[in-house]
Scaffold this active site. Structure first.
Site, mmCIF file in Angstrom:
data_model
loop_
_atom_site.group_PDB
_atom_site.id
_atom_site.type_symbol
_atom_site.label_atom_id
_atom_site.label_comp_id
_atom_site.label_asym_id
_atom_site.label_seq_id
_atom_site.Cartn_x
_atom_site.Cartn_y
_atom_site.Cartn_z
ATOM 1 N N CYS A 264 -28.261 -10.255 20.752
ATOM 2 C CA CYS A 264 -29.223 -9.378 21.428
ATOM 3 C C CYS A 264 -28.782 -7.917 21.300
ATOM 4 O O CYS A 264 -27.635 -7.582 21.606
ATOM 5 C CB CYS A 264 -29.267 -9.791 22.905
ATOM 6 S SG CYS A 264 -30.102 -8.638 23.990
ATOM 7 N N ASN A 265 -29.694 -7.060 20.861
ATOM 8 C CA ASN A 265 -29.352 -5.651 20.686
ATOM 9 C C ASN A 265 -28.914 -4.992 21.983
ATOM 10 O O ASN A 265 -27.912 -4.285 22.018
ATOM 11 C CB ASN A 265 -30.563 -4.892 20.114
ATOM 12 C CG ASN A 265 -30.688 -5.070 18.620
ATOM 13 O OD1 ASN A 265 -29.990 -4.429 17.857
ATOM 14 N ND2 ASN A 265 -31.542 -5.971 18.205
ATOM 15 N N THR A 266 -29.665 -5.242 23.047
ATOM 16 C CA THR A 266 -29.341 -4.599 24.322
ATOM 17 C C THR A 266 -27.978 -5.043 24.832
ATOM 18 O O THR A 266 -27.142 -4.226 25.225
ATOM 19 C CB THR A 266 -30.427 -4.927 25.367
ATOM 20 O OG1 THR A 266 -31.689 -4.537 24.849
ATOM 21 C CG2 THR A 266 -30.164 -4.203 26.664
ATOM 22 N N CYS B 27 -33.936 -4.987 15.351
ATOM 23 C CA CYS B 27 -34.587 -5.889 16.308
ATOM 24 C C CYS B 27 -34.536 -7.283 15.699
ATOM 25 O O CYS B 27 -34.832 -7.459 14.510
ATOM 26 C CB CYS B 27 -36.029 -5.443 16.551
ATOM 27 S SG CYS B 27 -37.012 -6.643 17.497
ATOM 28 N N THR B 28 -34.170 -8.250 16.521
ATOM 29 C CA THR B 28 -33.976 -9.602 15.987
ATOM 30 C C THR B 28 -35.234 -10.166 15.331
ATOM 31 O O THR B 28 -35.133 -11.002 14.434
ATOM 32 C CB THR B 28 -33.546 -10.578 17.105
ATOM 33 O OG1 THR B 28 -34.457 -10.446 18.192
ATOM 34 C CG2 THR B 28 -32.144 -10.273 17.573
ATOM 35 N N HIS B 29 -36.413 -9.728 15.767
ATOM 36 C CA HIS B 29 -37.640 -10.299 15.197
ATOM 37 C C HIS B 29 -37.947 -9.814 13.784
ATOM 38 O O HIS B 29 -38.628 -10.492 13.026
ATOM 39 C CB HIS B 29 -38.856 -9.917 16.056
ATOM 40 C CG HIS B 29 -38.979 -10.674 17.349
ATOM 41 N ND1 HIS B 29 -38.016 -10.667 18.315
ATOM 42 C CD2 HIS B 29 -39.986 -11.456 17.824
ATOM 43 C CE1 HIS B 29 -38.419 -11.408 19.343
ATOM 44 N NE2 HIS B 29 -39.610 -11.893 19.067
ATOM 45 N N GLU C 117 -44.961 -12.288 17.125
ATOM 46 C CA GLU C 117 -45.079 -13.398 18.080
ATOM 47 C C GLU C 117 -46.464 -14.040 18.021
ATOM 48 O O GLU C 117 -46.626 -15.193 18.405
ATOM 49 C CB GLU C 117 -44.732 -12.912 19.494
ATOM 50 C CG GLU C 117 -43.280 -12.437 19.553
ATOM 51 C CD GLU C 117 -42.627 -12.561 20.916
ATOM 52 O OE1 GLU C 117 -43.351 -12.610 21.922
ATOM 53 O OE2 GLU C 117 -41.385 -12.615 20.963
ATOM 54 N N TYR D 59 -34.165 -8.243 28.243
ATOM 55 C CA TYR D 59 -33.004 -7.485 28.733
ATOM 56 C C TYR D 59 -33.237 -5.974 28.647
ATOM 57 O O TYR D 59 -32.724 -5.223 29.470
ATOM 58 C CB TYR D 59 -31.764 -7.826 27.890
ATOM 59 C CG TYR D 59 -31.096 -9.126 28.230
ATOM 60 C CD1 TYR D 59 -31.640 -10.024 29.142
ATOM 61 C CD2 TYR D 59 -29.888 -9.473 27.613
ATOM 62 C CE1 TYR D 59 -31.003 -11.223 29.434
ATOM 63 C CE2 TYR D 59 -29.240 -10.660 27.900
ATOM 64 C CZ TYR D 59 -29.794 -11.531 28.810
ATOM 65 O OH TYR D 59 -29.138 -12.714 29.087
ATOM 66 N N GLY D 60 -34.023 -5.545 27.661
ATOM 67 C CA GLY D 60 -34.232 -4.108 27.436
ATOM 68 C C GLY D 60 -34.825 -3.393 28.633
ATOM 69 O O GLY D 60 -34.759 -2.179 28.715
ATOM 70 N N ASP E 41 -28.679 -14.865 23.052
ATOM 71 C CA ASP E 41 -29.678 -13.785 22.979
ATOM 72 C C ASP E 41 -30.466 -13.842 24.282
ATOM 73 O O ASP E 41 -30.429 -14.835 25.007
ATOM 74 C CB ASP E 41 -30.608 -14.021 21.774
ATOM 75 C CG ASP E 41 -31.688 -12.939 21.643
ATOM 76 O OD1 ASP E 41 -31.407 -11.770 21.952
ATOM 77 O OD2 ASP E 41 -32.820 -13.267 21.226
ATOM 78 N N SER E 42 -31.222 -12.786 24.553
ATOM 79 C CA SER E 42 -32.090 -12.820 25.733
ATOM 80 C C SER E 42 -33.258 -13.779 25.533
ATOM 81 O O SER E 42 -33.894 -14.193 26.487
ATOM 82 C CB SER E 42 -32.631 -11.423 26.030
ATOM 83 O OG SER E 42 -33.335 -10.927 24.917
#
Lengths: 272, 272
Positions: free
Chosen positions: B76-78, B186-188, B155, B45-46, B13-14
């Site tokens: 990572c989505n991007t 989104c991973t979060h 976060e 990355y986005g 992932d980023s």
């Protein structure tokens, strides 16, 4: 010297948040012309090295110099912290940052010399305000508190949202009994000043935008450089124009309906 | 082929958000060994160009390849959106992204084919989920909604905070009557899944982490690559180790007390 008063004031920031400084200047100095530069292509400065921020600041100052400005305000906390002296040494016009005026005002108004500072994580970690306050008042106690959710909440337009109030309570309530003065150490925070004040009703709020405008006014008075134009000129530039920039600019300066940014490429700015 | 099952699964992932994918994998595939790489030096990355993200993804995959992995997950989505095909063409192991599994599950479970997708501004603007859903179900109606405050709230650890509930209501209540299925793009977001569900009680939530873990499990079953180790090995690497990284990692994987990241420099990663 007669013409000096009609020259514009230059203001730069890493982004659009610095328009809160322009707003304070417009309120205190309504007859002044301005040139504003938001270096949006390179934001956020807080995550760049000091050397890189100094380079950006230098290029921004060179751009503003072209407008034959009489004085320059560095509206960005990070650039004020790391680049101010170098700018003062390299340019002929006076250069003001936002940290020293706010620190000076806080030390002056605080009775207990227990001073709070809020800002982004990086501003608080750098202790830029703490160092400046201690220079002015070695016995002061400075309590820094990072408020990383304030900028995203403001940028989402949640200025009067209950969520912002709850977040402010979470961050600030613990400070209520420890401080009598609070510095808003981030250009965005004046937008939620009312919310912050309502959480800390007995605390005197010092916002660096207003403090800086006051010091600038004093400087112009002393040098007899105050303008009395009826139609001062206001110009706004940014290095990267986005939808986000316009939204935030309208939020900060709702009374300037004709606010239009012009895009400018600073050729010699290091490309990231 | 007998040894294949004991090889680790690679995940990159980023940043650290991709650990939600690791969490889903650990729940569904508890006997598997993992190697996780968070390219924290280059996040987010986005905000990078597609070409740069492809370069990062390629270097990450090369690093994971050294561990003789049997399969790789792009958490990572991007990177899933812009680099998946190139990775699949250039590496011998199967490569799974997070977008297609979530899109497939959403299309399968939605009765109305009115599907919501939430994510960062960039993910929603890119319409990466919309395109994938339309490939699978051309008649589907996809409603994207950017939720830029969710990541900062998560976060900051405001997982069960009333402010997060208010923000979720602001973002999601308008969707209640329009969709029957919502993709957490989104991973979060799995960290506030309960909050999201409580705002949209009648909507089926599809989180890409769990969808991807299910597809991976299916792939391992089909190839007879499922591990049955009692003590699988879990290794965590990051390209820049910060306090922030540790805090977020502990939030996502509180049950892995021994979670230690090792810093790794990917020499050939382009330096920004």
């Amino acid at each position: 010297m007669g013409e000096m008063r009609y020259k514009p004031i230059g203001v730069f920031d890493s982004g659009v948040g610095g328009l809160t400084v322009v707003k304070a200047l417009m309120e205190l100095l309504p007859s002044e012309s301005f040139v504003y530069l938001g270096d949006t292509a390179n934001l956020p400065y807080g995550e760049k090295s000091a050397e890189m921020v100094r380079q950006y600041a230098f290029h921004n100052a060179q751009f503003l110099q072209e407008f034959d400005i009489k004085v320059m305000v560095v509206a960005c906390n990070t650039a004020s912290s790391v680049a101010l002296e170098e700018l003062q040494e390299n340019f002929d016009f006076p250069v003001l940052g936002v940290i020293e005026p706010a620190a000076r005002e806080a030390v002056r108004v605080s009775r207990s010399q227990q001073i709070g500072v809020i800002g982004t994580k990086r501003t608080i970690r750098s202790e830029m305000y703490t160092h400046k306050i201690h220079e002015l008042s070695p016995q002061a106690r400075v309590i820094g508190k990072a408020c990383p959710l304030f900028v995203p909440l403001i940028e989402e337009g949640f200025l009067h949202h209950e969520a912002t109030m709850l977040v402010a309570k979470e961050y600030l309530s613990p400070l209520a009994n420890d401080i009598d003065t609070l510095i808003l150490g981030c250009t965005h925070y004046p937008l939620i000043r009312d919310t912050i004040q309502s959480v800390l009703p007995h605390v005197t709020i010092v916002d660096s935008a207003t403090s800086t405008a006051r010091e600038l006014r004093q400087l112009l008075l002393e040098r007899d450089w105050l303008s009395d134009q009826l139609s001062p000129k206001r110009q706004f530039f940014a290095t990267d124009i986005t939808e986000h920039l316009h939204g935030l600019a309208r939020m900060i300066l709702p009374d300037v309906p004709s606010l239009i940014f012009e895009e400018v490429r600073l050729a010699s700015t290091p490309v990231v």
